[in-house]
Design an enzyme around this catalytic site. Structure first.
Site, mmCIF file in Angstrom:
data_model
loop_
_atom_site.group_PDB
_atom_site.id
_atom_site.type_symbol
_atom_site.label_atom_id
_atom_site.label_comp_id
_atom_site.label_asym_id
_atom_site.label_seq_id
_atom_site.Cartn_x
_atom_site.Cartn_y
_atom_site.Cartn_z
ATOM 1 N N PHE A 18 -26.102 14.461 -22.847
ATOM 2 C CA PHE A 18 -25.074 15.449 -22.498
ATOM 3 C C PHE A 18 -25.383 15.993 -21.117
ATOM 4 C CE2 PHE A 18 -23.292 19.696 -22.120
ATOM 5 C CZ PHE A 18 -21.974 19.447 -22.444
ATOM 6 N N ASP A 46 -32.391 15.890 -15.936
ATOM 7 C CA ASP A 46 -31.544 17.009 -16.338
ATOM 8 C C ASP A 46 -32.404 17.925 -17.222
ATOM 9 O OD1 ASP A 46 -29.825 18.764 -17.606
ATOM 10 O OD2 ASP A 46 -28.229 17.282 -17.922
ATOM 11 N N LYS A 99 -28.983 27.120 -17.637
ATOM 12 C CA LYS A 99 -29.281 27.866 -18.869
ATOM 13 C C LYS A 99 -30.327 28.981 -18.717
ATOM 14 C CE LYS A 99 -27.150 24.940 -22.187
ATOM 15 N NZ LYS A 99 -26.891 23.528 -21.962
HETATM 16 C C1 LIG Z 1 -25.800 22.745 -21.302
HETATM 17 C C2 LIG Z 1 -26.169 21.502 -20.617
HETATM 18 C C3 LIG Z 1 -25.432 21.028 -19.510
HETATM 19 C C4 LIG Z 1 -24.176 21.705 -19.026
HETATM 20 O O1 LIG Z 1 -24.391 23.015 -18.626
HETATM 21 P P1 LIG Z 1 -23.123 24.020 -18.462
HETATM 22 O O2 LIG Z 1 -23.739 25.262 -17.895
HETATM 23 O O3 LIG Z 1 -22.540 24.196 -19.816
HETATM 24 O O4 LIG Z 1 -22.179 23.375 -17.535
HETATM 25 C C5 LIG Z 1 -25.872 19.889 -18.886
HETATM 26 N N1 LIG Z 1 -26.962 19.234 -19.302
HETATM 27 C C6 LIG Z 1 -27.695 19.655 -20.361
HETATM 28 C C7 LIG Z 1 -28.910 18.896 -20.754
HETATM 29 C C8 LIG Z 1 -27.311 20.782 -21.059
HETATM 30 O O5 LIG Z 1 -28.005 21.175 -22.124
#
Ligand SMILES: *Cc1c(COP(=O)(O)O)cnc(C)c1O
Length: 408
Positions: free
Chosen positions: A129, A216, A245
Site C-alpha cells: 500500500f 516506504d 504518519k
Molecule cells: C498510510 C500509508 C500511506 C499513505 O499515507 P497517506 O497519508 O494516507 O496518504 C503510504 N504508504 C504506507 C506504507 C502507509 O501506511
C-alpha cells in the site's frame, strides 16, 4: 460514517470522540476507550500530549505559514534532525504519505530521464500500500484500491513480496528499471514481515543495477517497529525513504528523504507544494523527535512489542480460528481464518479500538506511550472480543449470524 453532506468514502464505526489523553479516548457519551490503533500509527505519543499541544499553541501565536519562497528555519532544522536519524542527506517535505511517495516516484523517474531512460520503471510488490493518489494507487498492490480508476499510471512492475529472485528476474528482462519501492513491513496489506535479509538483498540488487532502493517507511518509521526506521533492523540505508504518519502525531506532514545519488536528482523547479514544511508542522515534527528521543521510544517500542507479542501468542494463539500471531515492535497482527470486519464493533462495545485489514487480519498499532498495564488491558479485551466473534461466526467467510451493533 458519512452525513448527507459528506462523500461516503469509508464505512466507519458509529462513534465520535470528544477528547483523549495518552492511550485513551472518550466518546460523546463519556464512554472511555483504549486506543490500540493510534489514528493508524499516527499518534505515537498518544493523544493530547502536553509538549505537542504547547508547541502547536506557541507556534500558532508566532507564525503558521509563509510559503517556500522564503527560508523556513524550522524546516531546515527538521530536515537536519531527520536526515541525521535516518542516515540520509536531504529532505523534501509534503503533507501526507501519498505525497511523500509521489515525490519518490517523481524522483525515480527523473533519475531515469537524467540517465536517458525515457520510460523508467519501478519495481513494486503484491500486497503493498502506497497511497490513494493516481500514481500511488497504481504502485499499490491491491486491485480493490485500483478498480474504477483506470487508466492507471504506467511504469510499475509488480513482483511477490519477500521474493528477491523475482526482483532479480525483472532486472534480467527489463532494461528500463530505475528503482524498487517497498514497505519494510506491510501495513495495510496485513502486517507481512519479510524474511531477515530481504532488505539487504534488495540493497545488493539495487547496487548491482544502479537502481534506487526506495523504502516506504510511512507506517514503519518514527520508532514504530522498535528502531527509528525499520530498515535499521538490517543496517540498510536506502536511497530514498518516505515518512508521514507518526512524524506529525496528528498534524499533516510527510517527508521524502534522499541519500547519495538520489539526493542530487531534484533541481529547483522539479517539485513543490504550497503548504509543504510550513513552520507549524515542522515545529511539531521537531517536538515529536524531541519527545521520542527523550523517552527512548525506539527501545520502548521494541520492548513493549516483544512482551505484547508473547502475551498475544499465549492468550490468542491457541484459540481455534486464530491462524497466526505476529509482530515487529508495535506493529502487531492476529490473523484469523475468516473475514473479521465485524470484530471492530465487538471490540468497540468492549471499549477497545483496533483495526482489521486484508479482510482477516486484526492489526494493532498502539501508541508508543502505552504502559504495561494498558497493554494487559488490550490483550484481555482483545481476547474477549475475538472469542465472542469466533463463537458467532462460522469459518469460510460467512457474515456473523447476529452482528453486535448493526451498521448502516
Ligand atoms: C498510510 C500509508 C500511506 C499513505 O499515507 P497517506 O497519508 O494516507 O496518504 C503510504 N504508504 C504506507 C506504507 C502507509 O501506511
Amino acid at each position: 460514517m458519512a452525513t448527507s453532506y459528506q462523500m461516503p468514502f469509508i464505512t466507519g464505526l458509529p462513534v465520535a470522540f470528544t477528547h483523549g489523553e495518552g492511550a485513551w479516548l472518550w466518546d460523546t457519551n463519556g464512554k472511555k476507550y483504549l486506543d490500540a490503533l493510534a489514528g493508524i500509527a499516527v499518534c505515537g505519543l498518544g493523544h493530547a500530549h502536553p509538549a505537542i499541544a504547547a508547541a502547536i499553541c506557541d507556534q500558532a501565536g508566532k507564525l503558521l505559514h509563509t510559503s517556500n519562497w522564503y527560508r523556513i528555519p524550522l524546516q531546515e532544522q527538521l530536515a537536519e534532525r531527520l536526515c541525521k536519524l535516518a542516515g540520509m542527506t536531504n529532505a523534501f517535505f509534503c503533507n501526507s504519505g501519498a505525497e511523500a511517495n509521489e515525490a519518490a516516484i517523481k524522483l525515480a523517474r527523473l533519475y531515469g530521464h537524467q540517465r536517458n531512460i525515457l520510460t523508467p520503471g519501478i519495481i513494486v510488490t503484491e500486497g503493498s500500500f502506497h497511497g490513494r493518489t493516481l500514481a500511488t494507487l497504481s504502485a499499490t498492490g491491491n486491485r480493490k484500491i485500483q478498480a474504477g480508476f483506470e487508466p492507471l499510471v504506467q511504469g510499475f512492475h509488480r513482483v511477490p513480496y519477500n521474493d528477491l529472485e523475482a526482483v532479480r528476474q525483472v532486472g534480467v528482462h527489463s532494461k528500463d528499471i530505475v528503482a524498487v519501492l517497498v514497505e519494510p513491513v506491510t501495513g495495510e496489506g496485513g502486517v507481512s514481515i519479510p524474511d531477515a535479509g530481504y532488505l539487504k538483498g534488495l540493497r545488493k540488487i539495487c547496487d548491482e543495477h544502479g537502481w534506487l532502493l526506495m523504502l516506504d517507511e510511512i507506517q514503519t518509521g518514527m520508532c514504530r517497529t522498535g528502531k527509528w526506521f525499520a530498515c535499521q533492523h538490517e543496517g540498510v540505508t536506502p536511497d530514498v525513504m518516505t515518512l508521514a504518519k507518526g512524524l506529525g502525531n496528528g498534524v499533516p506532514i510527510g517527508a521524502c528523504l534522499a541519500h547519495g545519488k538520489a539526493a542530487q536528482v531534484f533541481k529547483p523547479g522539479s517539485h513543490g507544494s504550497t503548504f509543504s514544511g510550513n513552520p507549524l508542522v515542522c515545529r511539531v515534527g521537531l517536538t515529536v523527535i524531541d519527545e521520542l528521543e527523550k523517552g527512548k521510544f525506539a527501545d520502548r517500542a521494541a520492548k513493549l512489542g516483544k512482551s505484547l507479542l508473547a502475551k498475544l501468542k499465549e492468550t490468542l494463539g491457541p484459540i481455534p480460528g486464530v491462524k497466526d500471531v505476529r509482530g515487529c515492535g508495535l506493529m502487531l497482527a492476529v490473523e484469523l481464518d475468516r473475514p473479521c470486519k465485524d470484530l471492530l464493533q465487538i471490540a468497540l462495545d468492549r471499549g477497545l479500538l483496533i483495526n482489521v485489514t486484508a479482510d482477516s487480519v486484526i492489526r494493532l498499532l498502539p501508541p508508543l506511550i502505552m504502559t504495561d498495564a494498558e497493554a494487559d488491558i488490550l490483550v484481555r479485551e482483545l481476547e474477549g472480543a475475538v472469542r465472542a466473534f469466533l463463537e458467532k461466526t462460522a469459518p469460510g467467510g460467512k457474515e456473523p449470524l447476529a452482528p453486535a451493533g448493526s451498521r448502516a
